[in-house]
Design a protein around this motif. Structure first.
Motif, PDB file in Angstrom:
ATOM      1  N   HIS A  32       0.853  -1.193   0.000  1.00 41.40           N
ATOM      2  CA  HIS A  32       0.000   0.000   0.000  1.00 41.40           C
ATOM      3  C   HIS A  32       0.890   1.244   0.000  1.00 41.40           C
ATOM      4  CE1 HIS A  32       0.957   0.697   4.266  1.00 41.40           C
ATOM      5  NE2 HIS A  32       0.760  -0.598   4.439  1.00 41.40           N
ATOM      6  N   PRO A  33       0.365   2.358  -0.514  1.00 41.09           N
ATOM      7  CA  PRO A  33       1.115   3.610  -0.437  1.00 41.09           C
ATOM      8  C   PRO A  33       1.085   4.142   0.986  1.00 41.09           C
ATOM      9  CG  PRO A  33      -1.030   3.989  -1.429  1.00 41.09           C
ATOM     10  CD  PRO A  33      -0.916   2.515  -1.232  1.00 41.09           C
ATOM     11  N   THR A  34       2.093   4.914   1.350  1.00 42.11           N
ATOM     12  CA  THR A  34       2.125   5.586   2.650  1.00 42.11           C
ATOM     13  C   THR A  34       2.118   7.091   2.419  1.00 42.11           C
ATOM     14  OG1 THR A  34       4.561   5.554   2.730  1.00 42.11           O
ATOM     15  CG2 THR A  34       3.392   3.669   3.701  1.00 42.11           C
ATOM     16  N   PHE A  35       1.632   7.826   3.430  1.00 36.84           N
ATOM     17  CA  PHE A  35       1.442   9.260   3.261  1.00 36.84           C
ATOM     18  C   PHE A  35       2.027  10.014   4.452  1.00 36.84           C
ATOM     19  CE2 PHE A  35      -1.802   7.065   0.896  1.00 36.84           C
ATOM     20  CZ  PHE A  35      -1.826   7.732  -0.317  1.00 36.84           C
ATOM     21  N   GLY A  36       2.501  11.221   4.157  1.00 41.83           N
ATOM     22  CA  GLY A  36       3.011  12.081   5.207  1.00 41.83           C
ATOM     23  C   GLY A  36       1.892  12.820   5.916  1.00 41.83           C
ATOM     24  N   ALA A  37       2.282  13.629   6.887  1.00 44.31           N
ATOM     25  CA  ALA A  37       1.299  14.368   7.680  1.00 44.31           C
ATOM     26  C   ALA A  37       0.494  15.343   6.826  1.00 44.31           C
ATOM     27  CB  ALA A  37       2.008  15.118   8.808  1.00 44.31           C
ATOM     28  N   ASP A  38       1.052  15.773   5.691  1.00 44.26           N
ATOM     29  CA  ASP A  38       0.358  16.724   4.824  1.00 44.26           C
ATOM     30  C   ASP A  38      -0.561  16.038   3.818  1.00 44.26           C
ATOM     31  OD1 ASP A  38       2.225  15.577   3.169  1.00 44.26           O
ATOM     32  OD2 ASP A  38       3.232  17.454   2.617  1.00 44.26           O
ATOM     33  N   GLY A  39      -0.656  14.698   3.869  1.00 47.72           N
ATOM     34  CA  GLY A  39      -1.554  13.972   2.996  1.00 47.72           C
ATOM     35  C   GLY A  39      -0.964  13.549   1.668  1.00 47.72           C
ATOM     36  N   TRP A  40       0.283  13.936   1.396  1.00 50.60           N
ATOM     37  CA  TRP A  40       0.924  13.558   0.135  1.00 50.60           C
ATOM     38  C   TRP A  40       1.711  12.268   0.322  1.00 50.60           C
ATOM     39  CZ3 TRP A  40       1.393  16.156  -4.764  1.00 50.60           C
ATOM     40  CH2 TRP A  40       0.512  17.239  -4.891  1.00 50.60           C
ATOM     41  N   VAL A  41       1.793  11.488  -0.758  1.00 51.68           N
ATOM     42  CA  VAL A  41       2.482  10.214  -0.696  1.00 51.68           C
ATOM     43  C   VAL A  41       3.945  10.408  -0.284  1.00 51.68           C
ATOM     44  CG1 VAL A  41       3.333  10.123  -3.100  1.00 51.68           C
ATOM     45  CG2 VAL A  41       2.692   8.010  -1.918  1.00 51.68           C
ATOM     46  N   ASP A  42       4.432   9.497   0.543  1.00 50.32           N
ATOM     47  CA  ASP A  42       5.861   9.538   0.887  1.00 50.32           C
ATOM     48  C   ASP A  42       6.523   8.180   0.719  1.00 50.32           C
ATOM     49  OD1 ASP A  42       5.075   8.025   3.071  1.00 50.32           O
ATOM     50  OD2 ASP A  42       5.627   9.531   4.576  1.00 50.32           O
ATOM     51  N   GLY A  43       5.824   7.244   0.070  1.00 52.32           N
ATOM     52  CA  GLY A  43       6.472   5.975  -0.193  1.00 52.32           C
ATOM     53  C   GLY A  43       5.506   4.834  -0.401  1.00 52.32           C
ATOM     54  N   ILE A  44       6.059   3.627  -0.410  1.00 55.44           N
ATOM     55  CA  ILE A  44       5.315   2.387  -0.608  1.00 55.44           C
ATOM     56  C   ILE A  44       5.781   1.370   0.431  1.00 55.44           C
ATOM     57  CG2 ILE A  44       5.022   0.384  -2.126  1.00 55.44           C
ATOM     58  CD1 ILE A  44       3.404   2.643  -3.173  1.00 55.44           C
ATOM     59  N   GLN A  45       4.826   0.771   1.101  1.00 54.56           N
ATOM     60  CA  GLN A  45       5.121  -0.343   1.984  1.00 54.56           C
ATOM     61  C   GLN A  45       5.079  -1.614   1.143  1.00 54.56           C
ATOM     62  OE1 GLN A  45       5.824   0.409   5.072  1.00 54.56           O
ATOM     63  NE2 GLN A  45       6.096  -1.599   6.026  1.00 54.56           N
ATOM     64  N   ALA A  46       6.136  -2.425   1.223  1.00 58.27           N
ATOM     65  CA  ALA A  46       6.226  -3.602   0.372  1.00 58.27           C
ATOM     66  C   ALA A  46       6.747  -4.793   1.165  1.00 58.27           C
ATOM     67  CB  ALA A  46       7.139  -3.329  -0.823  1.00 58.27           C
ATOM     68  N   THR A  47       6.560  -5.975   0.572  1.00 63.42           N
ATOM     69  CA  THR A  47       7.041  -7.194   1.219  1.00 63.42           C
ATOM     70  C   THR A  47       7.620  -8.135   0.185  1.00 63.42           C
ATOM     71  OG1 THR A  47       6.422  -9.014   2.695  1.00 63.42           O
ATOM     72  CG2 THR A  47       4.838  -8.425   1.009  1.00 63.42           C
ATOM     73  N   ALA A  48       8.563  -8.952   0.603  1.00 63.55           N
ATOM     74  CA  ALA A  48       9.132  -9.969  -0.279  1.00 63.55           C
ATOM     75  C   ALA A  48       8.110 -11.080  -0.483  1.00 63.55           C
ATOM     76  CB  ALA A  48      10.407 -10.527   0.325  1.00 63.55           C
ATOM     77  N   THR A  49       8.128 -11.698  -1.683  1.00 64.39           N
ATOM     78  CA  THR A  49       7.230 -12.809  -1.996  1.00 64.39           C
ATOM     79  C   THR A  49       8.030 -13.957  -2.603  1.00 64.39           C
ATOM     80  OG1 THR A  49       6.758 -12.008  -4.238  1.00 64.39           O
ATOM     81  CG2 THR A  49       5.326 -11.221  -2.476  1.00 64.39           C
ATOM     82  N   ASN A  50       7.428 -15.137  -2.599  1.00 64.26           N
ATOM     83  CA  ASN A  50       8.061 -16.243  -3.301  1.00 64.26           C
ATOM     84  C   ASN A  50       7.538 -16.281  -4.734  1.00 64.26           C
ATOM     85  OD1 ASN A  50       5.497 -17.442  -3.235  1.00 64.26           O
ATOM     86  ND2 ASN A  50       6.004 -18.766  -1.502  1.00 64.26           N
ATOM     87  N   ASP A  51       7.970 -17.284  -5.504  1.00 65.10           N
ATOM     88  CA  ASP A  51       7.601 -17.325  -6.913  1.00 65.10           C
ATOM     89  C   ASP A  51       6.133 -17.668  -7.137  1.00 65.10           C
ATOM     90  OD1 ASP A  51      10.089 -16.581  -7.798  1.00 65.10           O
ATOM     91  OD2 ASP A  51      10.829 -18.629  -8.046  1.00 65.10           O
ATOM     92  N   LYS A  52       5.414 -18.032  -6.082  1.00 65.63           N
ATOM     93  CA  LYS A  52       3.978 -18.265  -6.182  1.00 65.63           C
ATOM     94  C   LYS A  52       3.179 -17.041  -5.745  1.00 65.63           C
ATOM     95  CE  LYS A  52       4.261 -23.270  -5.568  1.00 65.63           C
ATOM     96  NZ  LYS A  52       3.827 -24.450  -4.766  1.00 65.63           N
ATOM     97  N   GLY A  53       3.885 -15.937  -5.438  1.00 66.61           N
ATOM     98  CA  GLY A  53       3.214 -14.711  -5.051  1.00 66.61           C
ATOM     99  C   GLY A  53       2.827 -14.629  -3.602  1.00 66.61           C
ATOM    100  N   ARG A  54       3.274 -15.563  -2.776  1.00 73.03           N
ATOM    101  CA  ARG A  54       2.930 -15.549  -1.359  1.00 73.03           C
ATOM    102  C   ARG A  54       3.928 -14.695  -0.584  1.00 73.03           C
ATOM    103  NH1 ARG A  54       2.229 -21.485  -1.951  1.00 73.03           N
ATOM    104  NH2 ARG A  54       0.008 -21.871  -2.337  1.00 73.03           N
ATOM    105  N   LYS A  55       3.416 -13.946   0.381  1.00 71.99           N
ATOM    106  CA  LYS A  55       4.272 -13.100   1.206  1.00 71.99           C
ATOM    107  C   LYS A  55       5.192 -13.962   2.061  1.00 71.99           C
ATOM    108  CE  LYS A  55       0.473  -9.784   1.729  1.00 71.99           C
ATOM    109  NZ  LYS A  55      -0.401  -9.097   2.725  1.00 71.99           N
TER     110      LYS A  55
END
Length: 441
Positions: free
Chosen positions: A130-153
């Motif tokens: 999901h995207p992350t946002f700063g205190a001013d409401g504008w995007v400040d990044g992306i939260q991400a996770t590693a997955t395997n080749d089957k798409g599982r977290k």
């Protein structure tokens, strides 16, 4: 939790994301690309690149048209209403006069590796949560996770930080959905169904489209009593695209403007069509090389706005599929280039000025594609009416002059410069001026 900082984060390494990343990296920006799968990975597509798409490859510095594995074609063969026409790609200033076919399994990796070679950092098997946002409401990044080749977290999670995010995450448009930007119901949608067949015509010089695509009529209906046992024509076409490697990409695309949409088995329509015409390409079910797969085609800016709080939507995530022909590769790469131009131009401006300037991306894609996509929406509605589709096939296919115009219109291959336009170009340009640009906000 690990944190990785960059100037720009690109979500998705398909043609849109990889193109944007390559352009941005070549402009000197620190670019991170998050790709949920590992290359090579497949994408449901016709695998055809029109001259517009080939042009975008050239702008990327990725012109491999003379190398093995890139099959060149000279034009389009149209079949329907008892007619068969071979029409060369039109000569348009600034564009090549040929198209290419290349399996998406290979094309997407070519583009992603090119982005890496240009300086972008590619994280494969990394799912944007999901995207992350700063205190001013504008995007400040992306939260991400590693997955395997089957798409599982499989973790761990990483916070990728950047003041700009390019969402090129395909039909699912996961990033846009999480921001509350739902798809628009006033835009056409399509479905594509395709597979591959071995064929001795794999080196054919033309890609082929069958415009008269009819399902078998249900017993007891008026259509069943007509004599040919077929139903009304569907708004779409069947294709056979020679790949140059001993195979052809064979499939069909259907629009949701038809009353039959969602009521027929598209895989069965594909099988019946191949059974009826396969002898021409010497294909049948004994020479298929893989399963039939399907995918949605989001068309005509079906998800908006294209800029929202520091997030730019690209390619399929923005609904940038051509309503005329279901083509999306060139518009994906074009949107990546346009996004990169805006982001790179204003990268070093003060924050407030840069944020105002980033709105220019939405204005840019609207200016380039808005009116054309509006025409495409009108076209989609027209061919969704079986009686009009019948008339168009019966009378239109008999005129080479008209069909040359149709090829130019459907493939968006016309000159916008008055001094370089031919008669067809003048007509298409005038049509674009007559209709309002499709809104993207």
């Amino acid at each position: 939790m690990q944190t990785v900082s960059a100037d720009v984060i690109v979500v998705g390494a398909g043609p849109a994301g990889a193109s944007a990343a390559a352009h941005l990296a070549r402009a000197g920006l620190d670019v991170v690309v998050l790709e949920k799968a590992r290359f090579p990975r497949d994408k449901i597509c016709g695998d055809a690149l029109t001259p517009r798409a080939v042009h975008e490859l050239g702008l990327l510095g990725l012109d491999k048209s003379d190398e093995p594995g890139w099959h060149r074609n000279r034009g389009l063969r149209l079949i329907g209403g008892g007619h068969r026409l071979e029409i060369d790609w039109p000569s348009v200033a600034g564009l090549p006069d040929y198209g290419l076919t290349r399996p998406r399994m290979k094309l997407d990796e070519d583009l992603a590796r090119h982005a890496q070679a240009s300086g972008a950092t590619l994280y494969e098997n990394t799912m944007a949560l999901h995207p992350t946002f700063g205190a001013d409401g504008w995007v400040d990044g992306i939260q991400a996770t590693a997955t395997n080749d089957k798409g599982r977290k499989i973790g761990p999670e990483t916070h990728f930080r950047a003041p700009v995010v390019l969402a090129a995450d395909g039909v699912s448009a996961r990033t846009a959905v999480q921001m509350g930007n739902e798809k628009r119901e006033d835009r056409p949608m399509g479905v594509a169904v395709r597979t591959y067949y071995r064929t001795p015509r794999s080196q054919d010089e033309f890609i082929e489209s069958w415009l008269e695509l009819r399902p078998k009529a249900e017993p007891g209906t008026a259509q069943a009593g007509r004599g040919d046992g077929l139903g009304d024509p569907m708004p779409g076409y069947g294709w056979l695209f020679p790949m140059g490697d001993g195979t052809a990409n064979v499939g069909l695309g259907i629009l949701d403007t038809s009353p039959m949409f969602g009521k027929v088995d598209y895989r069965k329509v594909l099988r019946d069509w191949i059974e009826a015409m396969g002898a021409e390409w010497q294909i049948d079910e004994t020479c298929t090389t893989g399963p039939v797969k399907s995918a949605a085609l989001p068309m005509a800016f079906n998800r908006t706005p294209h800029f929202d709080r520091g997030v730019l939507l690209l390619g399929d995530a923005a609904g940038m599929v051509n309503p005329f022909n279901g083509e999306g590769i060139d518009y994906a790469m074009e949107s990546g280039r346009l996004a990169a131009e805006v982001v790179a131009t204003y990268q070093h401006y003060p924050t407030a000025a840069r944020r105002r300037a980033l709105h220019g991306y939405a204005e840019s894609v609207r200016g380039e594609l808005g009116s054309y996509f509006t025409l495409g929406r009108i076209f989609a509605e027209i061919i969704g009416k079986p009686e009009l589709m019948n008339v168009g096939i019966k009378y239109g296919m008999g005129s080479r002059v008209l069909m040359r115009f149709v090829v130019k219109l459907l493939a968006n291959l016309y000159s916008s410069r008055a001094s370089e336009r031919d008669l067809y170009d003048h007509v298409i340009y005038a049509l674009n001026q007559l209709v309002p640009a499709t809104t993207n906000d």
